[in-house]
Write a protein that holds these residues in place. Structure first.
Motif, mmCIF file in Angstrom:
data_model
loop_
_atom_site.group_PDB
_atom_site.id
_atom_site.type_symbol
_atom_site.label_atom_id
_atom_site.label_comp_id
_atom_site.label_asym_id
_atom_site.label_seq_id
_atom_site.Cartn_x
_atom_site.Cartn_y
_atom_site.Cartn_z
ATOM 1 N N LYS A 194 0.890 -1.151 0.069
ATOM 2 C CA LYS A 194 0.011 -0.123 0.113
ATOM 3 C C LYS A 194 0.906 1.225 0.021
ATOM 4 O O LYS A 194 0.194 2.442 -0.443
ATOM 5 C CB LYS A 194 -1.030 0.039 1.162
ATOM 6 N N ILE A 195 2.119 1.334 0.531
ATOM 7 C CA ILE A 195 2.807 2.277 0.646
ATOM 8 C C ILE A 195 4.199 2.143 -0.162
ATOM 9 O O ILE A 195 5.071 2.949 0.024
ATOM 10 C CB ILE A 195 3.006 2.672 1.966
ATOM 11 N N ALA A 196 4.561 1.103 -0.758
ATOM 12 C CA ALA A 196 5.892 0.608 -1.398
ATOM 13 C C ALA A 196 6.312 1.640 -2.479
ATOM 14 O O ALA A 196 7.469 1.791 -2.463
ATOM 15 C CB ALA A 196 5.599 -0.497 -1.927
ATOM 16 N N ASP A 197 5.393 2.738 -2.925
ATOM 17 C CA ASP A 197 5.888 3.639 -3.888
ATOM 18 C C ASP A 197 6.432 5.075 -3.306
ATOM 19 O O ASP A 197 6.690 5.845 -3.880
ATOM 20 C CB ASP A 197 4.966 3.976 -4.792
ATOM 21 N N LEU A 198 6.045 5.045 -1.936
ATOM 22 C CA LEU A 198 6.618 6.363 -1.230
ATOM 23 C C LEU A 198 7.802 6.438 -0.707
ATOM 24 O O LEU A 198 8.614 5.300 -0.227
ATOM 25 C CB LEU A 198 5.394 6.449 0.110
ATOM 26 N N PRO A 199 8.326 7.573 -0.726
ATOM 27 C CA PRO A 199 10.034 7.653 -0.297
ATOM 28 C C PRO A 199 9.867 7.520 1.297
ATOM 29 O O PRO A 199 9.038 7.732 2.054
ATOM 30 C CB PRO A 199 10.185 9.151 -0.510
ATOM 31 N N ASP B 209 17.832 15.330 3.803
ATOM 32 C CA ASP B 209 17.841 14.828 2.536
ATOM 33 C C ASP B 209 16.395 14.545 2.068
ATOM 34 O O ASP B 209 16.234 14.779 0.877
ATOM 35 C CB ASP B 209 18.510 13.150 2.826
ATOM 36 N N LEU B 210 15.500 14.203 2.908
ATOM 37 C CA LEU B 210 14.099 14.184 2.334
ATOM 38 C C LEU B 210 13.612 15.555 2.224
ATOM 39 O O LEU B 210 12.929 15.514 0.934
ATOM 40 C CB LEU B 210 13.317 13.465 3.581
ATOM 41 N N ALA B 211 14.109 16.511 2.739
ATOM 42 C CA ALA B 211 13.539 18.125 2.170
ATOM 43 C C ALA B 211 14.032 18.219 0.838
ATOM 44 O O ALA B 211 13.303 18.705 -0.090
ATOM 45 C CB ALA B 211 13.967 18.894 2.998
#
Length: 320
Positions: A249-254, A308-310
Motif C-alpha cells: 500500500k505504501i511501497a512507492d512512497l519515499p 535529505d528528504l527535504a
C-alpha cells in the motif's frame, strides 16, 4: 557530524477533542509554509519531547508534535478506554484535517514507527514520505525479545530487577498489566517506574542517567507503562505480520529507515525485515548507536535524513 538545530518554541499549541472524552495536545513550530512533518513518539504512552524539534531545519519544516491518547499533556492521563492503534490513526486524521494539511511527512521512532506505518497503510494519499527510526513491527517475537527471553540475556542485572519488581510470574507481561491496572494506585506507580527503568536503562548505547530519569518521572512512567502493557497484552491490536503484509500500500512512497546496530529494545531484524518488504526505502544502519534517537550518531543520521528528504521533496538545502 550534524548537530541539533537551534532550540525553538512552538508558535501554536492547543488541545483537540477527538471523542470518547479524549483530548490530544499538539504544537506547531518552524516555518508555517514549510513541509508539514508530524513527530510520532514512542512508548506507546511515552509522550513527546521538546528536543525532537531539533532534528528539523525550522526554515524547511512545519513541525507538528502531539501527545498520543492518554499521555504527555493529552487528557485523561493514562486512560486505556478507547485507546488502540486504530483510535490513534483516527486522531492523526482529525489533527491533519484540523490543521488544514493535505499531505505530511511521518517521522516516527520505536512505537512511533509502528504507528507511522499503520497510518500510512490506512491513509497513503495523505503521506509525503517517511523517516523511521528504531523499527518496531509489533510481532510476537518482538515482544518476546523485550519481555521474555532476549534483552534480559544481554542485561541480566537490569532484567533481574525488572522481574523482581513483581515477584516474577509467568507470563511477565500479564503480571505487569494486572498490577498497573489494579485498584492500588501506589502499587501501580511503583511497578510503572520499574517498567520505565528497564526500558530507560537499555535504550542508549552508553549509560544515560538523564534518559533513565526522564523515563521514571512519575507522570511519564505511569502513562508509558500502563498504555504499553495495555497494547502489548493485546499483541498491539494488530493481525499477524500485519505491517509487512500491507507494505504494498505504501511501497512507492519515499522512506528513510535509520536503525542502531546495537538497538537492544527493537533488534536490527525489525528494520531488515521492513527493508526486504520495501525495496525502494533507504536503510541506514548506525554502527555506534542503540535504540535512542539521541545517541549522538543516531541524532546525526536523523538530522541528515530530514535534510535529505527535504531536498528530495524539492526544498533547497539551507544547511550551509
Amino acid at each position: 557530524m550534524r548537530y541539533y538545530h537551534p532550540d525553538i518554541q512552538p508558535y501554536h499549541s492547543d488541545h483537540l477533542p477527538v471523542g470518547e472524552g479524549h483530548k490530544i495536545w499538539f504544537a506547531e513550530s518552524g516555518n508555517r509554509d514549510g513541509i508539514p512533518v508530524v513527530i510520532l513518539h514512542g512508548g506507546p504512552g511515552a509522550g513527546s519531547a521538546d528536543k525532537d524539534r531539533g532534528f528539523f531545519d525550522p526554515r524547511q519544516y512545519r513541525i507538528i508534535q502531539l501527545d498520543q491518547r492518554g499521555c504527555g499533556r493529552s487528557t485523561p492521563h493514562g486512560a486505556l478506554e478507547n485507546n488502540t492503534p486504530h483510535h490513534l490513526v483516527a486522531d492523526l486524521e482529525a489533527l491533519r484535517a484540523h490543521l488544514g494539511i493535505t499531505q505530511w511527512v511521518l517521522f516516527g521512532g520505536s512505537w512511533g514507527s509502528t504507528l507511522a506505518l499503520l497510518y500510512g497503510q490506512t491513509h497513503p494519499a495523505a503521506v509525503l514520505g517517511f523517516i523511521l527510526r528504531g523499527i518496531f513491527l509489533g510481532r510476537p517475537e518482538d515482544l518476546s525479545w523485550l519481555y521474555e527471553n532476549g534483552a534480559g540475556r544481554i542485561f541480566p542485572e537490569h532484567w533481574q530487577k525488572f522481574c523482581a519488581a513483581v515477584d516474577y510470574e509467568t507470563p511477565l507481561l500479564d503480571t505487569y498489566y494486572h498490577r498497573l491496572t489494579g485498584a492500588d494506585e501506589l502499587e501501580a506507580l511503583r511497578v510503572a517506574k520499574a517498567w520505565a527503568a528497564w526500558e530507560g536503562l537499555i535504550a542508549t548505547l552508553k549509560p544515560s542517567p538523564k534518559t533513565v530519569a526522564r523515563f521514571i518521572n512519575p507522570h511519564t512512567a505511569l502513562s508509558m507503562a500502563r498504555i504499553s502493557a495495555h497494547y502489548f497484552v493485546q499483541q498491539c491490536f494488530l493481525d499477524d505480520n500485519q505491517l509487512l503484509r500491507d507494505m504494498p500500500k505504501i511501497a512507492d512512497l519515499p522512506a528513510i529507515i535509520v536503525h542502531g546496530r546495537y538497538d537492544m529494545i527493537c533488534p536490527m531484524d525489525n528494520a531488515w525485515a521492513l527493508k526486504q518488504a520495501w525495496p525502494g526505502a533507504r536503510l541506514e544502519v548506525i554502527r555506534e548507536a542503540g535504540h535512542s534517537a539521541h545517541d549522538p550518531a543516531m541524532a546525526d543520521a536523523l538530522i541528515r535524513a530530514t535534510d535529505d528528504l527535504a531536498h528530495d521533496l524539492g526544498v533547497p538545502d539551507r544547511s550551509a
